[in-house]
Structures are given as structure tokens and as C-alpha cells.
Design an enzyme around this catalytic site. Structure first.
Site, short mmCIF file in Angstrom:
data_model
loop_
_atom_site.label_atom_id
_atom_site.label_comp_id
_atom_site.label_asym_id
_atom_site.label_seq_id
_atom_site.Cartn_x
_atom_site.Cartn_y
_atom_site.Cartn_z
N ASP A 128 3.26 -4.26 7.92
CA ASP A 128 2.00 -3.54 7.82
C ASP A 128 0.90 -4.59 7.98
O ASP A 128 0.62 -5.35 7.05
CB ASP A 128 1.91 -2.84 6.46
CG ASP A 128 0.54 -2.23 6.21
OD1 ASP A 128 -0.33 -2.31 7.11
OD2 ASP A 128 0.32 -1.68 5.11
N LYS B 248 -10.29 -0.52 10.49
CA LYS B 248 -10.43 -1.72 9.65
C LYS B 248 -10.80 -2.94 10.47
O LYS B 248 -10.85 -4.06 9.97
CB LYS B 248 -9.12 -1.98 8.89
CG LYS B 248 -8.80 -0.94 7.81
CD LYS B 248 -7.63 -1.39 6.97
CE LYS B 248 -6.95 -0.28 6.22
NZ LYS B 248 -7.72 0.30 5.13
N HIS C 46 0.88 -1.18 0.00
CA HIS C 46 0.00 0.00 0.00
C HIS C 46 0.92 1.23 0.00
O HIS C 46 2.03 1.18 0.53
CB HIS C 46 -0.82 -0.06 1.30
CG HIS C 46 -1.91 0.96 1.43
ND1 HIS C 46 -1.65 2.27 1.76
CD2 HIS C 46 -3.25 0.87 1.30
CE1 HIS C 46 -2.80 2.93 1.83
NE2 HIS C 46 -3.78 2.11 1.56
#
Lengths: 431, 136
Positions: free
Chosen positions: A208, A234, A131
Site C-alpha cells: 500500500d 493524495k 490502514h
């Protein structure tokens, strides 16, 4: 009940009842099918109520006053830190740093650790599937220090080329930053193997974990990882809170990136003395209420069971693959469904991803279109934009069927009128 | 589905399927190209403008979603025969009106790409190399 229901690891219909937003009706009469969970999830009323309770009964600034309400608020905030610690099995509570999100957590390492300990000519290794939030902070660190950012490539199936890891790890490699689960491909990276190799080479690993902590069991100690970053929003939590986990001695060695209240032991006109962990890395008033909400989210997730969640999401991915494959003219990005998480990205031949998402939305089906903050990955795959359906435990097989119906109807809109490009191509071919 | 929410109206799909002046303009005096990096839509515009400032021909080429390509086709048809001054005065709002179907702010960017490229093309130098935008 169908045969499949009997083997269900969890009961999505029972859990859905906790999520008020999931009964939303869109476009007049279409029940919302929310399949954009990799971007952000929804919240159960237990989490929402914890926010309301905090504001109505327990709210004051933390670590400040000696008054009753401040003590109460501090207890809840630190209680949330303990819930995170236990959830990821960190050794110490002060190894959990609250940030505003995963992006802030990664930037905190890039500044706090990177600025003081990375030098010109040192190397960072990042993967092509990251990302942007796990690429840009390292580019910026390279700009500041003169270090070099190298990239671990992937194969056409969206898996890391581990054979190249040995060559890319050198004496100058200081840190390897990679995702646990690709937010586009759904690929679950073999972290234990990678972490062992990186440690053998004398470098650190930052993971991550934004797409794995919400969906599967996380154990930072058995993983032997140095840093992990993830976001509250999330995983049923509020937006505005995230976590950086780091090994005690690494966090200790970090320079406080932001100065201000909380992060100091004392301040004089000549300078300051930083506070101990975790306060040292949490300057200013922290995200008190979002952190408490994240604690409530963790309680909710724990009550379902993380293994149940990951097993169930794989069922949804598998069904989505089967349904979309039946429809045809669809290219999947990433590995086969039994090797990935609850993320299914695809491209439909001849129809732009934005048109697909827009037309699916007409049927109440919310999917993502674009590059999903992973431009280098899309370039590597030779795709400008893709569609992504990403699941959470509250999605049902029925909703996956509705995704299939929406995609089928989308294709019908364009099938009746063949796209311009194809038609022109045919014209050119006939010349 | 409410009609006012419908984007993929017949005239939009008509322009997408059978675009007006898609291709190169042999006598182009003005050219520009730009993209929307967010979604990858690309539009290239070539214009033939005479000494009196009349747009004699307008052609486009590109790649992208239905909205970006159909709106470019509508715009080419609309600006031919107009003067440079008239097209400069043609506002973003008028472009959205020309498209007719109502768009959310996100999709308005798709619709306005060709409008942006045309506005830049008007300022491009005669017979110059293809100018590529750097804006996002």
C-alpha cells in the site's frame, strides 16, 4: 533569509502560489494552515486547468468511437497511463491499472487474484500498522475462502518487528500486504529487506504505497515488488482515481473482478472472452478525466523532484517534533523524526484528540483527530484517538510554528481549568 | 473568532471540569452504556426510577472529549425530577439546545451520545445486568 532557508531543498513559497486554496482565510481572519495532507492533498492550478481543458476541449468516451474526439480523449487517457508507468518505473504500460483509488486497487487484488488463487488454510500476512483499507479486504477474502490472516506486530516505537517475520512466513503464506509508510506513525518500512524475505518464502508482496508515492521516489522494478496500490488525491490529483500496479504475469492470471464494457474481447449469449490488459481489469467507463488530472499532477511533482520533496518534508517533521517537545506533556506516536516521513502524530496528556483538533481549528490550523482508519494500530499503542499533522512540500516552517502556537493555546484553555478526571483523581488520592 | 462559533464556552468547561453526578448510582433501577467507536467516547448512565415513573436520580460515568462528557453532565442535571414519558419526548434537537454551543454535525454525535444512552436506559430491564449497546 535565515541560514536554514539557504539549505532548503525547495522553495515552498514559490510553489504555494500555484495552489489557490492555500490562501483561504478561515474563521474570519485566520490564514488556513492545511496540515491534513495524509488524508488528501490540495491541487495546483496546473492540475485544475488540465481538468477544465479536458472537459472543454478533449472529452469523449475512451476506446469506443472512431471519431476524432474519442481518439483525442483516448490519447490523453493512455498518455496519463504512460506518465504513471514512467513515474513508478514499471516495465510495461499495461501493468498500470486505473481504479477509483488505493482502496479499490487493493480490493481488486483481493478479488481478482485472491478469489481464484487462495485456498482454505492458506495464509496472508498483514501488519498491525495498516490502514483499514489494507486489512478489511483480507478479512473479507478470509471469509470467502477460509484462508487465515496473520499480523506482523510492531514495537512500542512503531516499527515492524522484523525478527518475527521468519516465524510468521510459512509454506502456506501466499501474500504479504503492508504499507510503505504508516499513515499514522510516519514509519518508513524497510521494503527491500522484507520483499526479499517474502520472496524467499515463496509468497507475493502487495505494498500500500498511498503515503510514499506522493512523497518519495518510487521504483517498482528496483523494489522488485509484485503489486502496489496508491491514490491520485493524495498526490495533487483529483479524487476518484487510483492505481494498481502489478507484474504482467500476475495481472494476466487475475480473474476480471468486474464485468461490463471495455473488459471484454467479445460477448455472446453463451458467455464472454476477456480483453487483454489493462482493459481486462478496467470494466466500464474509466475515470477518464481524473486519470488525465493525475497525469498533470505527476508532471508537476516531477518538475519539483521527488527527492527534494522527501528531504524537505523531513525538515518539517523535525521542526514539528522540536516545537511540540518544547511545549511538553505530549506523547509522540512513531519513530524519531529522522526515521520517518512527513507525518507527526501525537497525544496531549489529559486532552482528548477531538478537543485538540477543534481548538487548533479556531486558529486556522487543520489537523486530523481520531484513529485515522487504523483502529488495530491505536489499540496496540493503547490510545483511543490521536492527533496527526501531515505535511506536503507546500507547507512552510512558519506554518509548523503556527501549529505549535495553536497547540500551546489549546493547552492553555484546559490548563486554566484542570480536566475533571485529574481533579477527581486528586480527590480520590487524598481520601 | 465569532462568538457563535465558540464551542468551549464557560458553562461547557464548567460541566467538564466539575460534572454533575459523575459516578455510580447506588440504587439504580435502569442502566445503559454505549460508545462512539469513531472517536472512542464512552458513556454509562444509571438511573433510579420509582414506581410512578419519576426519575429520582441520574448518574453518568465515561471517558471522552469535553463535549461528550460536559453534555452528559448537563443531561443528568436536566432529567432528574422528570418522568419517563417526559424524557422519552425529549428530542435530539432539544439536547443540542440544552448544550447551547453550536456544533457541526461531526461534533453533534459527541453531544448526542449521552442522550442516546439515556433513551436506551429507559427501556432497560429493572435491576438487570448492565446493558451494553452494540450500535455504532
Amino acid at each position: 533569509m535565515t541560514a536554514m532557508d539557504v539549505t532548503m531543498p525547495l522553495d515552498p513559497l514559490k510553489l504555494r502560489a500555484d495552489f489557490p486554496i492555500l490562501s483561504t482565510i478561515v474563521h474570519g481572519d485566520k490564514p488556513l494552515v492545511y496540515l491534513d495532507n495524509a488524508a488528501t492533498t490540495q491541487r495546483p492550478h496546473q492540475v485544475i486547468q488540465s481538468l477544465v481543458d479536458t472537459y472543454e476541449k478533449h472529452y469523449a468516451n475512451v476506446h469506443r468511437g472512431v471519431h476524432w474526439l474519442s481518439d483525442r480523449s483516448t490519447d490523453l487517457y493512455e498518455g496519463a497511463r504512460e506518465k504513471v508507468r514512467s513515474f513508478i518505473n514499471a516495465q510495461h504500460r499495461h501493468e498500470v491499472i486505473f481504479t477509483s483509488g488505493a482502496t479499490a486497487a487493493i480490493n481488486l487484488v483481493a478479488h481478482g487474484w485472491g478469489d481464484s488463487q487462495v485456498q482454505s488454510g492458506d495464509e496472508l500476512l498483514v501488519t498491525v500498522m495498516e490502514h483499514h483499507s489494507n486489512i478489511v479486504p483480507w478479512h473479507q477474502l478470509a471469509e470467502r475462502t477460509g484462508c487465515v490472516v496473520k499480523f506482523l506486530p510492531i514495537n512500542d516505537g512503531g516499527e515492524l518487528l522484523l525478527d518475527e517475520l521468519d516465524d510468521l512466513l510459512t509454506e502456506r503464506t501466499r501474500l504479504v500486504a503492508l504499507t510503505s509508510v504508516s499513515n499514522v506513525l510516519g514509519t518508513i518500512n524497510p521494503l527491500p529487506l522484507i520483499i526479499e524475505k517474502v520472496h524467499q518464502a515463496g509468497a507475493l508482496v502487495l505494498v500500500d504505497a498511498s503515503q510514499s508515492v506522493p512523497h518519495m521516489t518510487t521504483n517498482v522494478r528496483s523494489l522488485n515488488v509484485d503489486f502496489i496500490a496508491f491514490s491520485g488525491h493524495k498526490m495533487l490529483g483529483p479524487s476518484g482515481v487510483g492505481v494498481l500496479y502489478g507484474r504482467e504475469h500476475l495481472l494476466d492470471s487475475m480473474r476480471p473482478f468486474m464485468g461490463g464494457g471495455s473488459m471484454i474481447r467479445r460477448v455472446s449469449l453463451d458467455g464472454f472472452e476477456p480483453a487483454e490488459l489493462p482493459a481486462k481489469l478496467e470494466a466500464g467507463t474509466p475515470p477518464i478525466v481524473p486519470a488525465i488530472g493525475l497525469g498533470a499532477a505527476i508532471e508537476y511533482l516531477t518538475s519539483i523532484g521527488m527527492d527534494q520533496i522527501s528531504r524537505y518534508e523531513r525538515l518539517l517533521s523535525k521542526r514539528a517534533h522540536e516545537i511540540l517537545e518544547d511545549i511538553g506533556d505530549i506523547r509522540f506516536l512513531g519513530p524519531s523524526p529522522d526515521q520517518k516521513a512527513g507525518i507527526v502524530s501525537f497525544v496531549i496528556d489529559g486532552i482528548h484528540a477531538h478537543d485538540v483538533a477543534q481548538l487548533c481549528d479556531r486558529h486556522g490550523v487543520a489537523i486530523r483527530a481520531g484513529h485515522h482508519c487504523a483502529m488495530p494500530l491505536h489499540k496496540r499503542l493503547g490510545v483511543i484517538a490521536s492527533n496527526r499533522a501531515s505535511f506536503y512540500f507546500y507547507n512552510t516552517l512558519e506554518e509548523v510554528n503556527r501549529l505549535g502556537d495553536a497547540v500551546r493555546k489549546t493547552k492553555d484553555v484546559f490548563r486554566r481549568r484542570r480536566p475533571a478526571r485529574e481533579k477527581r483523581q486528586a480527590k480520590d488520592d487524598n481520601r | 473568532m465569532h462568538d457563535e462559533e465558540e464551542i468551549y464556552l464557560d458553562h461547557v468547561l464548567d460541566h467538564y471540569e466539575d460534572p454533575y453526578h459523575r459516578g455510580r448510582c447506588s440504587q439504580a433501577t435502569h442502566r445503559h452504556e454505549d460508545d462512539n467507536p469513531l472517536c472512542g467516547d464512552v458513556i454509562q448512565v444509571e438511573l433510579t426510577i420509582d414506581d410512578q415513573g419519576n426519575i429520582c436520580e441520574a448518574w453518568f460515568d465515561g471517558d471522552g472529549c469535553c463535549i461528550s462528557q460536559a453534555s452528559a453532565s448537563m443531561l443528568m442535571k436536566s432529567i432528574e425530577g422528570k418522568t419517563i414519558d417526559e424524557v422519552r419526548e425529549f428530542s435530539a434537537e432539544q439536547m443540542l439546545d440544552l448544550f447551547q454551543a453550536r456544533l457541526t454535525p461531526n461534533r453533534q454525535k459527541c453531544c448526542l451520545l449521552s442522550w442516546r444512552v439515556v433513551q436506551s436506559a429507559l427501556y432497560s430491564s429493572d435491576h438487570g445486568e448492565l446493558q451494553k449497546g452494540t450500535s455504532s
